[in-house]
Design a protein around this motif. Structure first.
Motif, mmCIF file in Angstrom:
data_model
loop_
_atom_site.group_PDB
_atom_site.id
_atom_site.type_symbol
_atom_site.label_atom_id
_atom_site.label_comp_id
_atom_site.label_asym_id
_atom_site.label_seq_id
_atom_site.Cartn_x
_atom_site.Cartn_y
_atom_site.Cartn_z
ATOM 1 N N LEU A 250 31.262 30.497 46.459
ATOM 2 C CA LEU A 250 31.682 29.369 47.286
ATOM 3 C C LEU A 250 33.176 29.455 47.579
ATOM 4 C CD1 LEU A 250 29.788 26.470 45.476
ATOM 5 C CD2 LEU A 250 29.252 27.403 47.727
ATOM 6 N N ASP A 251 33.554 29.128 48.821
ATOM 7 C CA ASP A 251 34.978 29.130 49.203
ATOM 8 C C ASP A 251 35.634 30.447 48.802
ATOM 9 O OD1 ASP A 251 34.937 26.494 50.264
ATOM 10 O OD2 ASP A 251 35.027 25.708 48.230
ATOM 11 N N ARG A 252 35.127 31.538 49.383
ATOM 12 C CA ARG A 252 35.529 32.876 48.955
ATOM 13 C C ARG A 252 37.037 33.091 49.012
ATOM 14 N NH1 ARG A 252 32.482 37.378 52.068
ATOM 15 N NH2 ARG A 252 30.743 36.102 51.312
ATOM 16 N N GLU A 253 37.680 32.607 50.060
ATOM 17 C CA GLU A 253 39.129 32.799 50.171
ATOM 18 C C GLU A 253 39.868 32.110 49.034
ATOM 19 O OE1 GLU A 253 40.553 31.670 53.984
ATOM 20 O OE2 GLU A 253 39.436 33.227 55.067
ATOM 21 N N ALA A 254 39.419 30.907 48.670
ATOM 22 C CA ALA A 254 40.054 30.191 47.560
ATOM 23 C C ALA A 254 39.784 30.891 46.236
ATOM 24 C CB ALA A 254 39.548 28.754 47.503
ATOM 25 N N VAL A 255 38.592 31.448 46.076
ATOM 26 C CA VAL A 255 38.258 32.199 44.862
ATOM 27 C C VAL A 255 39.179 33.403 44.723
ATOM 28 C CG1 VAL A 255 36.524 33.757 43.880
ATOM 29 C CG2 VAL A 255 35.861 31.460 44.615
ATOM 30 N N ILE A 256 39.349 34.145 45.830
ATOM 31 C CA ILE A 256 40.189 35.337 45.797
ATOM 32 C C ILE A 256 41.644 34.979 45.497
ATOM 33 C CG2 ILE A 256 41.135 37.203 47.219
ATOM 34 C CD1 ILE A 256 38.392 37.273 48.649
ATOM 35 N N ALA A 257 42.150 33.951 46.176
ATOM 36 C CA ALA A 257 43.544 33.551 45.970
ATOM 37 C C ALA A 257 43.779 33.109 44.529
ATOM 38 C CB ALA A 257 43.909 32.436 46.936
ATOM 39 N N THR A 258 42.839 32.364 43.969
ATOM 40 C CA THR A 258 42.994 31.880 42.594
ATOM 41 C C THR A 258 42.908 33.029 41.599
ATOM 42 O OG1 THR A 258 41.983 29.771 43.250
ATOM 43 C CG2 THR A 258 42.122 30.225 40.896
ATOM 44 N N ALA A 259 41.955 33.939 41.816
ATOM 45 C CA ALA A 259 41.814 35.091 40.918
ATOM 46 C C ALA A 259 43.058 35.971 40.969
ATOM 47 C CB ALA A 259 40.571 35.895 41.292
ATOM 48 N N ASP A 260 43.580 36.205 42.161
ATOM 49 C CA ASP A 260 44.790 37.014 42.284
ATOM 50 C C ASP A 260 45.965 36.364 41.552
ATOM 51 O OD1 ASP A 260 43.426 38.866 43.762
ATOM 52 O OD2 ASP A 260 44.324 38.333 45.694
ATOM 53 N N ALA A 261 46.090 35.046 41.710
ATOM 54 C CA ALA A 261 47.191 34.333 41.065
ATOM 55 C C ALA A 261 47.074 34.360 39.541
ATOM 56 C CB ALA A 261 47.239 32.887 41.567
ATOM 57 N N ARG A 262 45.841 34.406 39.046
ATOM 58 C CA ARG A 262 45.602 34.407 37.600
ATOM 59 C C ARG A 262 45.552 35.819 37.020
ATOM 60 N NH1 ARG A 262 45.735 29.244 35.124
ATOM 61 N NH2 ARG A 262 44.816 27.717 36.535
ATOM 62 N N GLY A 263 45.648 36.820 37.875
ATOM 63 C CA GLY A 263 45.561 38.202 37.402
ATOM 64 C C GLY A 263 44.168 38.599 36.981
ATOM 65 N N MET A 264 43.146 37.938 37.542
ATOM 66 C CA MET A 264 41.761 38.210 37.191
ATOM 67 C C MET A 264 41.071 39.017 38.283
ATOM 68 S SD MET A 264 40.505 34.530 35.659
ATOM 69 C CE MET A 264 38.803 35.123 35.647
ATOM 70 N N PHE A 265 40.026 39.725 37.890
ATOM 71 C CA PHE A 265 39.213 40.436 38.884
ATOM 72 C C PHE A 265 37.914 39.679 39.131
ATOM 73 C CE2 PHE A 265 37.703 42.415 34.885
ATOM 74 C CZ PHE A 265 36.331 42.320 35.028
ATOM 75 N N VAL A 266 37.420 39.801 40.350
ATOM 76 C CA VAL A 266 36.079 39.364 40.715
ATOM 77 C C VAL A 266 35.453 40.519 41.469
ATOM 78 C CG1 VAL A 266 34.649 37.690 41.948
ATOM 79 C CG2 VAL A 266 36.813 36.954 40.912
ATOM 80 N N VAL A 267 34.301 40.979 41.033
ATOM 81 C CA VAL A 267 33.687 42.151 41.639
ATOM 82 C C VAL A 267 32.203 41.893 41.895
ATOM 83 C CG1 VAL A 267 33.248 43.221 39.368
ATOM 84 C CG2 VAL A 267 33.350 44.654 41.417
ATOM 85 N N GLY A 268 31.747 42.319 43.073
ATOM 86 C CA GLY A 268 30.339 42.259 43.419
ATOM 87 C C GLY A 268 29.717 43.631 43.220
ATOM 88 N N LEU A 269 28.626 43.682 42.458
ATOM 89 C CA LEU A 269 28.013 44.952 42.086
ATOM 90 C C LEU A 269 26.579 45.037 42.582
ATOM 91 C CD1 LEU A 269 29.153 45.096 38.350
ATOM 92 C CD2 LEU A 269 30.224 46.252 40.280
ATOM 93 N N ASP A 270 26.189 46.192 43.062
ATOM 94 C CA ASP A 270 24.796 46.468 43.378
ATOM 95 C C ASP A 270 24.126 46.914 42.094
ATOM 96 O OD1 ASP A 270 22.335 47.287 44.244
ATOM 97 O OD2 ASP A 270 23.075 48.746 45.711
ATOM 98 N N VAL A 271 23.292 46.046 41.522
ATOM 99 C CA VAL A 271 22.656 46.356 40.229
ATOM 100 C C VAL A 271 21.163 46.568 40.392
ATOM 101 C CG1 VAL A 271 24.415 45.100 38.930
ATOM 102 C CG2 VAL A 271 22.356 43.905 39.644
ATOM 103 N N SER A 272 20.732 46.909 41.601
ATOM 104 C CA SER A 272 19.306 47.056 41.872
ATOM 105 C C SER A 272 18.698 48.265 41.188
ATOM 106 C CB SER A 272 19.047 47.139 43.376
ATOM 107 O OG SER A 272 19.781 48.218 43.946
ATOM 108 N N SER A 273 19.508 49.290 40.926
ATOM 109 C CA SER A 273 18.963 50.503 40.307
ATOM 110 C C SER A 273 18.752 50.336 38.819
ATOM 111 C CB SER A 273 19.914 51.667 40.561
ATOM 112 O OG SER A 273 21.183 51.407 40.014
#
Length: 273
Positions: A250-273
Protein backbone atom coordinates in the motif's frame (compact mmCIF):
# COMPACT_ATOMS: atom_id res chain seq x y z
CA UNK A 1 -20.32 0.73 -16.86
CA UNK A 2 -18.86 -1.23 -13.98
CA UNK A 3 -21.36 -2.88 -11.62
CA UNK A 4 -21.88 -1.56 -8.13
CA UNK A 5 -19.16 -2.78 -5.76
CA UNK A 6 -19.81 -3.91 -2.23
CA UNK A 7 -16.77 -3.36 0.00
CA UNK A 8 -16.82 -5.53 3.11
CA UNK A 9 -14.36 -3.52 5.16
CA UNK A 10 -12.05 -4.65 7.91
CA UNK A 11 -9.19 -2.68 9.45
CA UNK A 12 -6.26 -0.89 7.86
CA UNK A 13 -5.88 1.37 4.84
CA UNK A 14 -6.95 -0.98 2.06
CA UNK A 15 -10.73 -0.32 2.27
CA UNK A 16 -10.09 3.44 2.09
CA UNK A 17 -7.85 3.02 -0.95
CA UNK A 18 -10.58 1.02 -2.68
CA UNK A 19 -13.14 3.73 -1.94
CA UNK A 20 -10.82 6.36 -3.43
CA UNK A 21 -10.21 4.27 -6.56
CA UNK A 22 -13.91 3.68 -7.12
CA UNK A 23 -14.74 7.36 -6.69
CA UNK A 24 -12.03 8.30 -9.18
CA UNK A 25 -13.46 5.80 -11.67
CA UNK A 26 -17.05 6.91 -11.05
CA UNK A 27 -18.01 3.48 -9.77
CA UNK A 28 -20.89 3.13 -7.32
CA UNK A 29 -20.05 1.52 -3.99
CA UNK A 30 -21.73 0.20 -0.87
CA UNK A 31 -19.47 -0.03 2.18
CA UNK A 32 -20.31 -2.58 4.85
CA UNK A 33 -18.13 -1.97 7.91
CA UNK A 34 -17.35 -4.88 10.20
CA UNK A 35 -17.81 -3.87 13.82
CA UNK A 36 -14.67 -4.19 15.89
CA UNK A 37 -12.48 -4.39 12.78
CA UNK A 38 -13.05 -1.35 10.51
CA UNK A 39 -12.19 2.00 12.10
CA UNK A 40 -15.31 3.95 13.08
CA UNK A 41 -13.36 7.20 13.39
CA UNK A 42 -12.01 7.09 9.82
CA UNK A 43 -13.67 9.98 7.91
CA UNK A 44 -12.33 8.64 4.60
CA UNK A 45 -14.33 5.41 4.96
CA UNK A 46 -18.00 6.17 4.16
CA UNK A 47 -19.66 3.20 5.84
CA UNK A 48 -23.25 2.66 4.70
CA UNK A 49 -23.98 -0.07 7.22
CA UNK A 50 -22.17 -1.41 10.28
CA UNK A 51 -22.55 -5.10 10.98
CA UNK A 52 -21.09 -7.66 13.33
CA UNK A 53 -19.17 -10.47 11.67
CA UNK A 54 -21.68 -13.16 12.64
CA UNK A 55 -24.71 -11.44 11.10
CA UNK A 56 -24.38 -13.24 7.76
CA UNK A 57 -28.06 -13.16 6.83
CA UNK A 58 -28.46 -9.44 7.56
CA UNK A 59 -25.33 -8.61 5.55
CA UNK A 60 -26.58 -10.52 2.51
CA UNK A 61 -29.98 -8.81 2.73
CA UNK A 62 -28.31 -5.39 2.91
CA UNK A 63 -26.09 -6.11 -0.09
CA UNK A 64 -29.08 -7.23 -2.13
CA UNK A 65 -31.13 -4.16 -1.16
CA UNK A 66 -28.20 -1.98 -2.24
CA UNK A 67 -28.21 -3.78 -5.62
CA UNK A 68 -24.60 -4.84 -5.23
CA UNK A 69 -23.28 -7.30 -7.79
CA UNK A 70 -19.53 -7.46 -7.13
CA UNK A 71 -18.03 -7.88 -3.65
CA UNK A 72 -14.49 -7.33 -2.40
CA UNK A 73 -13.27 -8.47 1.01
CA UNK A 74 -10.73 -5.89 2.18
CA UNK A 75 -8.81 -5.12 5.35
CA UNK A 76 -7.69 -6.88 8.49
CA UNK A 77 -10.17 -9.05 10.34
CA UNK A 78 -9.20 -10.49 13.71
CA UNK A 79 -10.52 -14.04 14.09
CA UNK A 80 -13.15 -13.90 16.86
CA UNK A 81 -14.12 -16.73 19.17
CA UNK A 82 -17.48 -18.38 18.57
CA UNK A 83 -18.79 -16.60 21.68
CA UNK A 84 -17.76 -13.21 20.26
CA UNK A 85 -19.08 -14.09 16.81
CA UNK A 86 -22.68 -14.70 17.94
CA UNK A 87 -23.65 -16.25 14.59
CA UNK A 88 -27.15 -15.69 13.29
CA UNK A 89 -29.16 -18.50 11.67
CA UNK A 90 -27.41 -18.07 8.32
CA UNK A 91 -23.88 -18.07 9.79
CA UNK A 92 -24.71 -21.02 12.06
CA UNK A 93 -25.92 -23.03 9.08
CA UNK A 94 -22.80 -22.06 7.12
CA UNK A 95 -20.42 -23.17 9.89
CA UNK A 96 -22.30 -26.44 10.22
CA UNK A 97 -21.79 -27.07 6.49
CA UNK A 98 -18.12 -26.15 6.24
CA UNK A 99 -17.07 -27.93 9.45
CA UNK A 100 -13.30 -28.26 9.86
CA UNK A 101 -12.62 -25.83 7.01
CA UNK A 102 -13.52 -23.02 9.41
CA UNK A 103 -10.47 -23.78 11.54
CA UNK A 104 -8.04 -21.91 9.26
CA UNK A 105 -8.27 -18.41 7.81
CA UNK A 106 -7.85 -19.50 4.19
CA UNK A 107 -10.29 -22.38 4.54
CA UNK A 108 -12.90 -20.11 6.08
CA UNK A 109 -12.48 -17.41 3.44
CA UNK A 110 -12.75 -19.96 0.65
CA UNK A 111 -15.97 -21.28 2.14
CA UNK A 112 -17.41 -17.78 2.60
CA UNK A 113 -16.49 -16.88 -0.97
CA UNK A 114 -18.19 -20.02 -2.29
CA UNK A 115 -21.34 -19.14 -0.35
CA UNK A 116 -21.37 -15.57 -1.68
CA UNK A 117 -21.09 -16.87 -5.22
CA UNK A 118 -23.92 -19.33 -4.60
CA UNK A 119 -26.00 -16.34 -3.50
CA UNK A 120 -25.40 -14.70 -6.90
CA UNK A 121 -22.56 -12.30 -6.08
CA UNK A 122 -19.17 -12.15 -7.82
CA UNK A 123 -16.20 -11.96 -5.47
CA UNK A 124 -13.37 -9.88 -6.94
CA UNK A 125 -9.82 -9.21 -5.80
CA UNK A 126 -8.64 -5.91 -4.35
CA UNK A 127 -5.92 -5.79 -6.99
CA UNK A 128 -8.56 -5.98 -9.72
CA UNK A 129 -9.90 -2.65 -8.44
CA UNK A 130 -6.51 -1.12 -7.61
CA UNK A 131 -4.14 -2.20 -10.36
CA UNK A 132 -0.98 -0.84 -8.73
CA UNK A 133 -1.31 -2.78 -5.47
CA UNK A 134 0.74 -5.86 -6.26
CA UNK A 135 4.37 -5.90 -5.16
CA UNK A 136 6.78 -5.93 -8.14
CA UNK A 137 9.89 -8.08 -8.37
CA UNK A 138 13.13 -6.51 -7.18
CA UNK A 139 14.29 -3.93 -4.66
CA UNK A 140 11.77 -1.25 -3.68
CA UNK A 141 14.14 1.54 -2.80
CA UNK A 142 17.83 2.15 -2.31
CA UNK A 143 18.72 -0.78 -0.06
CA UNK A 144 18.95 -4.50 -0.67
CA UNK A 145 19.53 -7.58 1.49
CA UNK A 146 23.10 -8.69 2.25
CA UNK A 147 24.26 -12.32 2.36
CA UNK A 148 23.01 -12.95 5.91
CA UNK A 149 19.64 -11.40 5.11
CA UNK A 150 19.38 -13.61 2.00
CA UNK A 151 19.92 -16.66 4.21
CA UNK A 152 17.26 -15.44 6.65
CA UNK A 153 14.81 -14.82 3.80
CA UNK A 154 15.32 -18.34 2.42
CA UNK A 155 14.76 -19.76 5.90
CA UNK A 156 11.59 -17.73 6.30
CA UNK A 157 10.19 -18.89 2.97
CA UNK A 158 10.76 -22.54 3.94
CA UNK A 159 8.99 -22.02 7.28
CA UNK A 160 5.95 -20.30 5.76
CA UNK A 161 5.62 -22.96 3.07
CA UNK A 162 5.64 -25.67 5.71
CA UNK A 163 3.15 -23.96 8.04
CA UNK A 164 1.10 -22.38 5.26
CA UNK A 165 0.10 -25.84 4.08
CA UNK A 166 -1.59 -26.19 7.47
CA UNK A 167 -3.34 -22.80 6.99
CA UNK A 168 -1.46 -21.24 9.92
CA UNK A 169 0.07 -17.94 8.79
CA UNK A 170 1.74 -15.84 6.12
CA UNK A 171 4.61 -14.18 7.98
CA UNK A 172 7.72 -15.10 9.90
CA UNK A 173 10.61 -13.16 11.42
CA UNK A 174 14.09 -14.66 11.14
CA UNK A 175 17.31 -13.27 12.61
CA UNK A 176 20.68 -14.84 11.82
CA UNK A 177 18.98 -18.13 10.94
CA UNK A 178 16.85 -18.21 14.10
CA UNK A 179 13.07 -18.13 13.77
CA UNK A 180 12.03 -15.48 16.29
CA UNK A 181 8.32 -15.79 15.62
CA UNK A 182 5.63 -17.07 13.28
CA UNK A 183 2.39 -15.25 12.57
CA UNK A 184 -0.73 -16.98 13.82
CA UNK A 185 -4.03 -15.50 14.94
CA UNK A 186 -2.42 -12.34 16.37
CA UNK A 187 -1.54 -10.77 13.00
CA UNK A 188 1.65 -9.22 11.65
CA UNK A 189 1.74 -6.12 13.88
CA UNK A 190 1.61 -8.20 17.04
CA UNK A 191 4.19 -10.59 15.60
CA UNK A 192 6.60 -7.70 15.01
CA UNK A 193 6.04 -6.29 18.50
CA UNK A 194 6.54 -9.70 20.10
CA UNK A 195 9.77 -10.36 18.21
CA UNK A 196 11.15 -6.96 19.24
CA UNK A 197 11.57 -8.45 22.73
CA UNK A 198 13.30 -11.57 21.36
CA UNK A 199 15.94 -9.99 19.12
CA UNK A 200 19.57 -11.07 19.42
CA UNK A 201 22.69 -8.94 19.27
CA UNK A 202 24.14 -8.38 15.83
CA UNK A 203 22.45 -7.83 12.44
CA UNK A 204 18.71 -7.34 12.77
CA UNK A 205 16.06 -9.77 11.64
CA UNK A 206 13.95 -9.93 8.49
CA UNK A 207 10.17 -10.02 8.14
CA UNK A 208 9.16 -12.48 5.40
CA UNK A 209 5.58 -12.43 4.09
CA UNK A 210 4.40 -14.79 1.35
CA UNK A 211 1.06 -16.31 0.42
CA UNK A 212 0.09 -19.78 1.57
CA UNK A 213 0.43 -22.69 -0.88
CA UNK A 214 -2.61 -22.72 -3.18
CA UNK A 215 -4.03 -19.54 -1.66
CA UNK A 216 -6.95 -17.87 -3.44
CA UNK A 217 -5.50 -14.51 -4.55
CA UNK A 218 -8.88 -12.77 -4.32
CA UNK A 219 -8.52 -12.24 -0.59
CA UNK A 220 -6.14 -12.02 2.36
CA UNK A 221 -2.95 -11.45 0.39
CA UNK A 222 0.08 -10.57 2.54
CA UNK A 223 0.06 -6.77 2.90
CA UNK A 224 2.41 -4.07 4.11
CA UNK A 225 2.27 -0.28 4.24
CA UNK A 226 4.24 2.63 5.61
CA UNK A 227 3.19 1.75 9.17
CA UNK A 228 4.68 -1.73 8.72
CA UNK A 229 8.05 -0.20 7.83
CA UNK A 230 7.97 2.04 10.88
CA UNK A 231 6.99 -0.83 13.16
CA UNK A 232 9.76 -3.05 11.80
CA UNK A 233 12.32 -0.29 12.25
CA UNK A 234 11.23 0.23 15.86
CA UNK A 235 11.61 -3.52 16.44
CA UNK A 236 15.17 -3.51 15.12
CA UNK A 237 14.43 -5.37 11.89
CA UNK A 238 16.47 -4.44 8.86
CA UNK A 239 14.24 -5.48 6.02
CA UNK A 240 11.09 -7.03 4.59
CA UNK A 241 10.81 -9.69 1.90
CA UNK A 242 7.52 -10.09 0.03
CA UNK A 243 6.28 -12.41 -2.67
CA UNK A 244 6.10 -10.42 -5.90
CA UNK A 245 2.76 -10.60 -7.70
CA UNK A 246 1.07 -12.22 -4.69
CA UNK A 247 1.39 -9.55 -2.01
CA UNK A 248 0.13 -5.99 -1.61
CA UNK A 249 2.24 -2.91 -0.98
CA UNK A 250 0.00 0.00 0.00
CA UNK A 251 1.20 3.53 -0.82
CA UNK A 252 4.33 2.21 -2.50
CA UNK A 253 6.06 5.59 -2.77
CA UNK A 254 5.58 6.23 0.95
CA UNK A 255 6.83 2.72 1.76
CA UNK A 256 9.97 3.27 -0.31
CA UNK A 257 10.65 6.72 1.14
CA UNK A 258 10.21 5.47 4.71
CA UNK A 259 12.37 2.38 4.15
CA UNK A 260 15.12 4.47 2.57
CA UNK A 261 15.03 6.93 5.47
CA UNK A 262 15.26 4.07 7.98
CA UNK A 263 18.05 2.29 6.11
CA UNK A 264 15.82 -0.74 5.55
CA UNK A 265 15.34 -2.90 2.48
CA UNK A 266 12.06 -4.00 0.94
CA UNK A 267 12.33 -6.64 -1.77
CA UNK A 268 9.80 -8.45 -3.93
CA UNK A 269 10.78 -12.04 -4.72
CA UNK A 270 9.51 -14.59 -7.21
CA UNK A 271 9.16 -17.64 -4.96
CA UNK A 272 7.10 -19.78 -7.34
CA UNK A 273 9.90 -22.27 -7.95
Amino acid sequence: MLPKLGIIAGGGDLPTRLVEACRAAGREIFVLGLEGHAERDNPALPVDLWSRLGAGGAMLDALRRAEVRDIVLAGRVRRPSLLELKPDWYATRLFARIGARALGDDGLLRAVTTELEKEGFRVVASQDVLRDLLTPTGHLGAHGPDEQAEVDIARGIDVIRALGGLDVGQAVIVQQGLVLGVEAVEGTDALIDRCATLRRDGPGGVLVKISKPGQDTRFDLPTIGKATIERCAAAGLRGIALESGKSITLDREAVIATADARGMFVVGLDVSS
